[in-house]
Design a protein around this motif. Structure first.
Motif, short mmCIF file in Angstrom:
data_model
loop_
_atom_site.label_atom_id
_atom_site.label_comp_id
_atom_site.label_asym_id
_atom_site.label_seq_id
_atom_site.Cartn_x
_atom_site.Cartn_y
_atom_site.Cartn_z
N ILE A 64 0.83 -1.21 0.00
CA ILE A 64 0.00 0.00 0.00
C ILE A 64 0.86 1.26 0.00
O ILE A 64 0.64 2.19 -0.77
CB ILE A 64 -0.98 -0.03 1.19
CG1 ILE A 64 -2.00 -1.15 0.94
CG2 ILE A 64 -1.67 1.32 1.36
CD1 ILE A 64 -2.96 -1.39 2.08
N LEU A 76 -6.54 5.37 3.84
CA LEU A 76 -7.80 5.57 4.56
C LEU A 76 -8.83 6.19 3.61
O LEU A 76 -9.08 7.40 3.63
CB LEU A 76 -7.55 6.48 5.77
CG LEU A 76 -6.53 5.93 6.77
CD1 LEU A 76 -5.69 7.03 7.40
CD2 LEU A 76 -7.22 5.09 7.84
N ASP A 100 -22.41 5.01 -16.44
CA ASP A 100 -23.66 4.73 -15.75
C ASP A 100 -24.39 6.03 -15.46
O ASP A 100 -23.78 7.08 -15.30
CB ASP A 100 -23.36 4.01 -14.41
CG ASP A 100 -23.06 2.53 -14.62
OD1 ASP A 100 -22.98 2.11 -15.78
OD2 ASP A 100 -22.92 1.83 -13.61
C1 LIG Z 1 -9.24 -7.29 2.01
C2 LIG Z 1 -9.66 -5.89 1.79
C3 LIG Z 1 -8.77 -4.88 2.04
C4 LIG Z 1 -9.15 -3.57 1.86
N1 LIG Z 1 -8.24 -2.60 2.15
C5 LIG Z 1 -8.62 -1.32 2.07
C6 LIG Z 1 -7.74 -0.28 2.46
O1 LIG Z 1 -6.62 -0.55 2.84
N2 LIG Z 1 -8.15 0.99 2.40
C7 LIG Z 1 -9.39 1.31 1.96
O2 LIG Z 1 -9.69 2.49 1.91
N3 LIG Z 1 -10.28 0.36 1.59
C8 LIG Z 1 -9.92 -0.94 1.64
N4 LIG Z 1 -10.80 -1.91 1.27
C9 LIG Z 1 -12.15 -1.52 0.88
C10 LIG Z 1 -12.47 -1.74 -0.58
O3 LIG Z 1 -11.88 -0.74 -1.37
C11 LIG Z 1 -14.00 -1.71 -0.71
O4 LIG Z 1 -14.50 -2.81 0.02
C12 LIG Z 1 -14.47 -1.82 -2.13
O5 LIG Z 1 -14.15 -0.64 -2.84
C13 LIG Z 1 -15.97 -2.07 -2.22
O6 LIG Z 1 -16.71 -1.18 -1.44
P1 LIG Z 1 -17.79 -1.70 -0.40
O7 LIG Z 1 -17.15 -2.74 0.42
O8 LIG Z 1 -18.33 -0.53 0.27
O9 LIG Z 1 -18.90 -2.40 -1.28
P2 LIG Z 1 -20.08 -1.66 -2.00
O10 LIG Z 1 -19.58 -0.50 -2.73
O11 LIG Z 1 -21.21 -1.47 -1.02
O12 LIG Z 1 -20.49 -2.77 -3.04
C14 LIG Z 1 -21.43 -3.80 -2.78
C15 LIG Z 1 -21.76 -4.49 -4.10
O13 LIG Z 1 -22.36 -3.53 -4.98
C16 LIG Z 1 -21.69 -3.51 -6.19
N5 LIG Z 1 -21.69 -2.17 -6.75
C17 LIG Z 1 -21.41 -0.98 -6.14
N6 LIG Z 1 -21.46 0.02 -7.02
C18 LIG Z 1 -21.76 -0.52 -8.21
C19 LIG Z 1 -21.96 0.00 -9.52
N7 LIG Z 1 -21.81 1.30 -9.80
N8 LIG Z 1 -22.27 -0.88 -10.49
C20 LIG Z 1 -22.42 -2.20 -10.23
N9 LIG Z 1 -22.25 -2.73 -9.03
C21 LIG Z 1 -21.92 -1.91 -8.04
C22 LIG Z 1 -20.28 -3.95 -5.86
O14 LIG Z 1 -19.63 -4.43 -6.99
C23 LIG Z 1 -20.52 -5.00 -4.83
O15 LIG Z 1 -20.83 -6.21 -5.45
C24 LIG Z 1 -10.45 -3.25 1.42
C25 LIG Z 1 -11.35 -4.27 1.14
C26 LIG Z 1 -10.96 -5.59 1.33
C27 LIG Z 1 -11.96 -6.66 1.01
#
Ligand SMILES: Cc1cc2nc3c(=O)[nH]c(=O)nc-3n(C[C@H](O)[C@H](O)[C@H](O)COP(=O)(O)OP(=O)(O)OC[C@H]3O[C@@H](n4cnc5c(N)ncnc54)[C@H](O)[C@@H]3O)c2cc1C
Lengths: 375, 405
Positions: free
Chosen positions: B92, B127, B388
């Protein structure tokens, strides 16, 4: 490392695309699809004049001696255009078999004619449904005369010469099979065209009844030679398949941008966008694998066996995916005779079968990885 | 087309190989580098590389790199091989934070931090995500308010990998809720030990805790720790995200070889699993994807070496790898039949490697952009399809509707 085509090769690609755009439009492909002609004679003549038939044939045998990378570039464009000509049978199969196994005399006799476009070649192997193995070959040679029935033979009805696999030994193993060159226009050969999934590529049932047969390569070496021919051809066909995938993807993209539903272009619906993204990914992976195959082919690298099977499997899968999903994106229009989607759907299936089916190539790939890891 | 090294490349490879052979740590296996107990070892290896000029080699010399070409970078990582896994805790910082600082930070920030990121002395975290905004990153609510020369941060981040051992982090905040959501964001970096920062580990599907919730209560940071202009945070975050796709996509092995070997050893109904036709077909499918990714990377490198910029095509890699690894691991457990349920390392097949992938792949398909977001990127930015429909794009942020989650 440099994993790209050279500027000259890119130029050749542009030329090929331009030439085929003017001489091999969908309208011309349809002329063959709808009519009774087995292939497009003017296009064949044009392709010969461009020197493509002899692109990879050495100059001493009347070719341009450019090399396999150039042939790959041409193959991609032929695939993109769904060209209705016996190019692959003549160049990838017949000429390659002669190059690999022919005597000096045979090379002098056949290859210049291939380069000029004076003869059409074919490879006659299959004799019925199911995998082609040494066991399934019943066609045999006695006293220099060939007897048996081959079905299907791609371009068998238009070929002047064919390489024919025949039984010469008693056993069921690879060593019982030898190759022969047969003059298809001489006595003892009858060929009748058969209906296939892709009428833009002709196929025939060929009966040999005491036809004259000239040995190609040593007796009992037939299968080993075919193996080499298939590896080389797999890479070349893969480029045709990549060209076809790319064309189907672009067709789907263009249609999706122009077709409106629910007040929006269907290209703005995510289900369609994601489908197109997946088609793109499949095409790019196949393209990358085909590049690797092209490199292995052009350098005759030991990796060729694995690289060829890798290119073959991924390009077959990509073309299948792109050609079928292209129709889906077109909706009802996609299922009409008028729209061009089915040209790719047909060609994709034929290309996936002519060199042996997908499951068999997957098996071949894994066998080769096993051999490599055992070594 | 030529796979062979040029004379310069061969020379570089020989140097890298010789140095690694002479300096490589022993006894590093089984330490993933992401485990806290592996961190000391990771840091030691990183420092050693740094001192000898082998760390972050593609960075400019003045910030700790050696200005290496993209091809040299690939050669280095080929030579470092599995040892590269020791760098997990630095991905990272080195993959995302440092490039962001180099692009948008003050000269002082670059001088102060980038070399320390290269040498492994500082571990950084990112973050970005919040409980209400992941894929829709610009929907974040953590506030930053200017008070004199300082900013005061309040709010919550989530899924922050490595926050429990990170020294610093880059943080994106909302500085103006009255303008449309992409316009009111600002990026900073901060010391993770600043007063008011609380880190709470989250237990994951896998049972491990690699990521955290991070709370900010009146955390004060100087304006000099701002990255980019006030209100320009979206643009700055795009630098991070683009680098993230490159870093996360390339960082995972395909594990094809291990899988292949295992199918020879595990018995199926009639002999080793690999003799089963359905297994062979699956193996072939995985192989062509693994090879396809490798060859695609080679094509990308050739393009890079001719001066072209990495494009959205890089999204292919993470998309294909994540899906591939998940399906592959699942099948590898199927092949073990009932025994596949055992994940205990000393009993499990291959030390539980495929059980780990079975769980890790779940995250792979989410972190750094979900499969769906990556497909959107390919569709919109590579194929040129329409974006979109965004109903919230022009609304002031504080008027955007939110859901129950
Ligand atoms: C192991 C791990 C490490 C991580 N490390 C970090 C980190 O260090 N720092 C950090 O900031 N974040 C981190 N993340 C967070 C990661 O970036 C987010 O989990 C990811 O961007 C998805 O966001 P969400 O979890 O809020 O899911 P959501 O955005 O709520 O998505 C839920 C579902 O909706 C779908 N979806 C959402 N928007 C759309 C769209 N426009 N079109 C179609 N489908 C859609 C998604 O594909 C998914 O299937 C980490 C995540 C994991 C799993």
């Amino acid at each position: 490392m440099n994993f790209e085509f050279s500027d000259d090769q890119k130029l050749l690609k542009e030329q090929a695309r331009g030439f085929l755009a003017s001489k091999c439009s969908a309208k011309e492909v349809r002329r063959i699809l709808d009519g009774n002609e087995p292939y497009h004679p003017e296009l064949w003549k044009g392709v010969a004049e461009m020197g493509w038939l002899g692109a990879s044939i050495p100059e001493e045998y009347g070719g341009l001696g450019l090399g396999y990378l150039e042939l790959c570039v041409i193959a991609e464009e032929l695939g993109r255009a769904v060209a209705p000509i016996p190019f692959s049978s003549t160049v990838y199969l017949f000429a390659e078999a002669v190059l690999i196994a022919g005597t000096e005399e045979q090379k002098q006799k056949y290859l210049p004619k291939v380069s000029e476009g004076a003869i059409i070649g074919a490879l006659a192997l299959s004799e019925g449904a199911g995998a082609v193995t040494p066991k399934t070959i019943k066609t045999s040679v006695a006293g220099g005369r060939l007897t048996g029935v081959k079905l299907p033979v791609t371009d068998g009805d238009v070929a002047d010469y064919a390489v024919v696999a025949a039984r010469t030994g008693a056993g069921n193993d690879e060593g019982s099979i030898s190759l022969f060159i047969v003059d298809m226009k001489a006595g003892g050969v009858t060929a009748e065209a058969v209906d296939t999934v892709d009428p833009t590529r002709s196929h025939a049932k060929v009966s040999f009844d005491g036809a004259g047969a000239e040995p190609l390569g040593a007796a009992g070496q037939g299968w080993a030679i075919l193996d080499k021919v298939f590896d080389r051809a797999a890479v070349l066909y893969a480029f045709e398949q990549v060209g076809g995938s790319q064309a189907a993807l672009e067709m789907a993209r263009d249609y999706a941008m122009g077709r409106y539903a629910f007040g929006r272009p269907i290209a703005s619906f995510q289900a369609i966008k994601h489908k197109l993204a997946d088609m793109y990914v499949a095409t790019e992976l196949a393209r990358s694998n085909s590049y690797y195959g092209a490199w292995a082919l052009s350098t005759d690298a030991p990796e060729l066996a694995i690289a060829a099977a890798t290119a073959r499997v991924s390009a077959t899968e990509a073309y299948h995916e792109c050609s079928k999903e292209n129709i889906q994106v077109h909706g009802g229009m996609g299922f009409t005779w008028e729209f061009d989607c089915h040209l790719h759907y047909r060609r994709s299936k034929v290309l996936s079968l002519v060199l042996g089916s997908l499951p068999r190539w997957k098996d071949r790939l894994i066998s080769r990885l096993e051999e490599r890891n055992a070594a | 087309m030529d796979f062979n090294d040029t004379p310069q490349e061969a020379d570089f490879r020989a140097q890298a190989r010789a140095w690694i052979a002479a300096n490589r740590p022993t006894d590093w296996q089984n330490k993933t580098g992401r485990d806290v107990d592996g961190i000391a070892m990771s840091k030691a290896w990183q420092k050693k590389k740094y001192d000898a000029g082998w760390a972050c080699i593609h960075w400019p010399q003045e910030y700790g790199g050696r200005g290496a070409t993209p091809i040299e970078r690939v050669i280095w990582s080929q030579e470092e091989g599995e040892l590269g896994q020791l760098g997990g805790v630095f991905i990272i910082g080195q993959g995302m934070c440092a490039p962001t600082i180099m692009a948008h930070g003050s000269e002082a920030a670059k001088q102060r931090h980038v070399p320390k990121i290269a040498s492994g002395e500082e571990i950084w975290c990112q973050l970005f995500s919040e409980p209400g905004s992941g894929s829709d990153l610009a929907g974040l609510r953590t506030r930053a308010e200017k008070q004199g020369d300082e900013w005061v941060i309040n709010g919550q981040k989530i899924w922050t990998s490595g926050a429990h051992y990170a020294d610093f982090g880059i943080v994106i905040t909302r500085t103006d809720p009255t303008v449309p959501k992409h316009k009111g964001l600002t990026m900073f970096y901060l010391d993770m030990r600043s007063p008011g920062v609380t880190v709470k580990p989250i237990k994951q599907v896998s049972g491990r805790s690699d990521f955290n919730e991070v709370y900010f209560a009146d955390v004060r940071i100087p304006d000099s720790q701002r990255l980019g202009a006030v209100g320009d945070g979206w643009k700055v975050s795009l630098t991070t995200l683009m680098n993230e796709r490159l870093a996360v996509g390339g960082g995972f092995p395909t594990n094809f070889e291990e899988m292949f070997e295992l199918t020879k050893v595990i018995e199926g109904e009639d002999g080793p699993a690999i003799e089963d036709q359905s297994v062979r077909e699956k193996l072939a499918d995985w192989y062509i994807r693994a090879a396809g990714l490798r060859n695609t990377q080679n094509r990308m490198m050739s393009a890079l070496s001719r001066g072209q910029a990495p494009g959205p095509e890089a999204s292919i890699s993470k998309l294909v790898l994540g899906i591939n690894r998940q399906n592959m691991a699942s099948t590898m457990l199927d092949i073990q039949d009932t025994y596949g349920v055992i994940s205990q390392k000393d009993l499990a097949v291959n030390g539980g490697q495929f059980h780990e992938i079975f769980f890790r792949a779940v995250a792979h398909r989410i972190e750094g952009g979900t499969d769906e977001i990556l497909r959107n990127i390919i569709a919109e930015r590579v194929l040129g399809l329409p974006g979109d429909i965004r109903v919230d794009k022009d609304l002031p942020f504080n008027n955007i509707p939110t859901g129950a989650n």
